[in-house]
Design a protein around this motif. Sequence first.
Motif, PDB file in Angstrom:
ATOM      1  N   GLY A   1      -7.582  -0.641  -7.521  1.00 18.19           N
ATOM      2  CA  GLY A   1      -8.920  -0.049  -7.609  1.00 18.19           C
ATOM      3  C   GLY A   1     -10.020  -1.047  -7.904  1.00 18.19           C
TER       4      GLY A   1
ATOM      5  N   CYS B   1      -7.964   6.470  -2.650  1.00 21.11           N
ATOM      6  CA  CYS B   1      -7.526   5.414  -3.568  1.00 21.11           C
ATOM      7  C   CYS B   1      -6.661   5.987  -4.702  1.00 21.11           C
ATOM      8  CB  CYS B   1      -8.746   4.699  -4.145  1.00 21.11           C
ATOM      9  SG  CYS B   1      -8.282   3.354  -5.254  1.00 21.11           S
ATOM     10  N   GLY B   2      -5.429   5.519  -4.786  1.00 22.74           N
ATOM     11  CA  GLY B   2      -4.496   5.977  -5.823  1.00 22.74           C
ATOM     12  C   GLY B   2      -4.954   5.562  -7.212  1.00 22.74           C
ATOM     13  N   ALA B   3      -5.551   4.377  -7.320  1.00 26.64           N
ATOM     14  CA  ALA B   3      -6.035   3.886  -8.616  1.00 26.64           C
ATOM     15  C   ALA B   3      -7.195   4.752  -9.108  1.00 26.64           C
ATOM     16  CB  ALA B   3      -6.470   2.428  -8.492  1.00 26.64           C
TER      17      ALA B   3
ATOM     18  N   ASP C   1      -4.590  -1.858  -2.231  1.00 29.52           N
ATOM     19  CA  ASP C   1      -4.054  -0.958  -1.198  1.00 29.52           C
ATOM     20  C   ASP C   1      -3.787  -1.704   0.113  1.00 29.52           C
ATOM     21  OD1 ASP C   1      -3.928   1.121   0.899  1.00 29.52           O
ATOM     22  OD2 ASP C   1      -4.580   2.473  -0.691  1.00 29.52           O
TER      23      ASP C   1
ATOM     24  N   HIS D   1     -12.613   2.376  -1.802  1.00 33.25           N
ATOM     25  CA  HIS D   1     -12.135   2.930  -0.530  1.00 33.25           C
ATOM     26  C   HIS D   1     -11.683   4.376  -0.658  1.00 33.25           C
ATOM     27  CE1 HIS D   1      -7.693   2.911  -1.247  1.00 33.25           C
ATOM     28  NE2 HIS D   1      -8.046   2.077  -2.195  1.00 33.25           N
TER      29      HIS D   1
ATOM     30  N   CYS E   1      -9.482  -3.236  -3.546  1.00 29.90           N
ATOM     31  CA  CYS E   1      -8.264  -2.617  -4.072  1.00 29.90           C
ATOM     32  C   CYS E   1      -7.039  -3.299  -3.458  1.00 29.90           C
ATOM     33  CB  CYS E   1      -8.264  -1.128  -3.738  1.00 29.90           C
ATOM     34  SG  CYS E   1      -6.847  -0.243  -4.441  1.00 29.90           S
TER      35      CYS E   1
HETATM   36 ZN   LIG Z   1      -7.104   1.900  -3.953  1.00 31.37          ZN
END
Ligand SMILES: [Zn+2]
Length: 292
Positions: free
Chosen positions: A97, A136-138, A79, A133, A77
């Motif tokens: 993601g 994860c925002g995605a 991130d 992970h 990701c």
């Molecule tokens: Zn993520």
Amino acid sequence: MKNEKSENILNKKEENMSYYVPKKNEFQIDAQKENMWNNSKGLVEKITREGWQKYICGLGELAKRLFEEKKKNEILCMDEGLSSVGDEVTGCVGSAGSGILLTKSTGEYLTEEELANYYLGIGLDKIDSFSAHANCGAAKKRFGGTQEESDQKAKKFLQTVAETVNKTFRYHKELTRPEEFHIAVVGYYIGTEDFNLKELVGKNKLPEGFRISRRYFDKLSGKADAKLAVEIALNHGFCNKFSKENPFVLVAVADPDNAEFSLEKMKEELEEVVKKFSDKVRVDGFTAPSKK
Ligand SMILES: [Zn+2]
């Protein structure tokens, strides 16, 4: 082929992690955010003053390590909490993601099989493993529900992608950022094949930033990731601390040996993203040292 070995290790590790961790309250989170912001903004100011190009050139041997060729990559990701991933032999390819937000021309998200096929197109010799992970925002964007639920779905999804192309899968439970907020002050929009963040981030040499490996994805998904990076920084990161004087910066990392990823082109793509936002967001960039 199912990757039972990595799954078993994962389950054992999770069982052992059921100890009680007290949650931070709002005031503690704000104080931590204030502290981390004050620690990080000096470096961006310094680089902006000097200019990214001059700053990177001035890093000498360190800059070479930043762009050192890795034979294999982990797909991960974008991130910024994953900035310490990578080692002597393995580099990283980052996108939101690990690619779960890639879409078809109809706008629908790719299925596990379609994403596996996408990565087959990149060339499997370049890929060593896939990862997902925690927090994860995605994952939340694609699957919805609670954070934990969406993390589990993304994990299962990417594990299936890894199994489909017979690669290993890793799950990153620990991040190099607080779980409550994002600390990225830049987004690296990477046109080079290699960009080893681990060498410089966290050592006060490069600011914390999202890793958007534009080189391995098309313009549309690269720009979508850059837009998402800005949204995360402004809504789930340092938020209102960004201003015209201290903006969130999308940093184009251009390849001097490939005209398709020139500084001009990369910056142009980012300018298209930035115009949707206020002057809290800015575009900058530099060209990597030539490998020829
Ligand atoms: Zn993520």
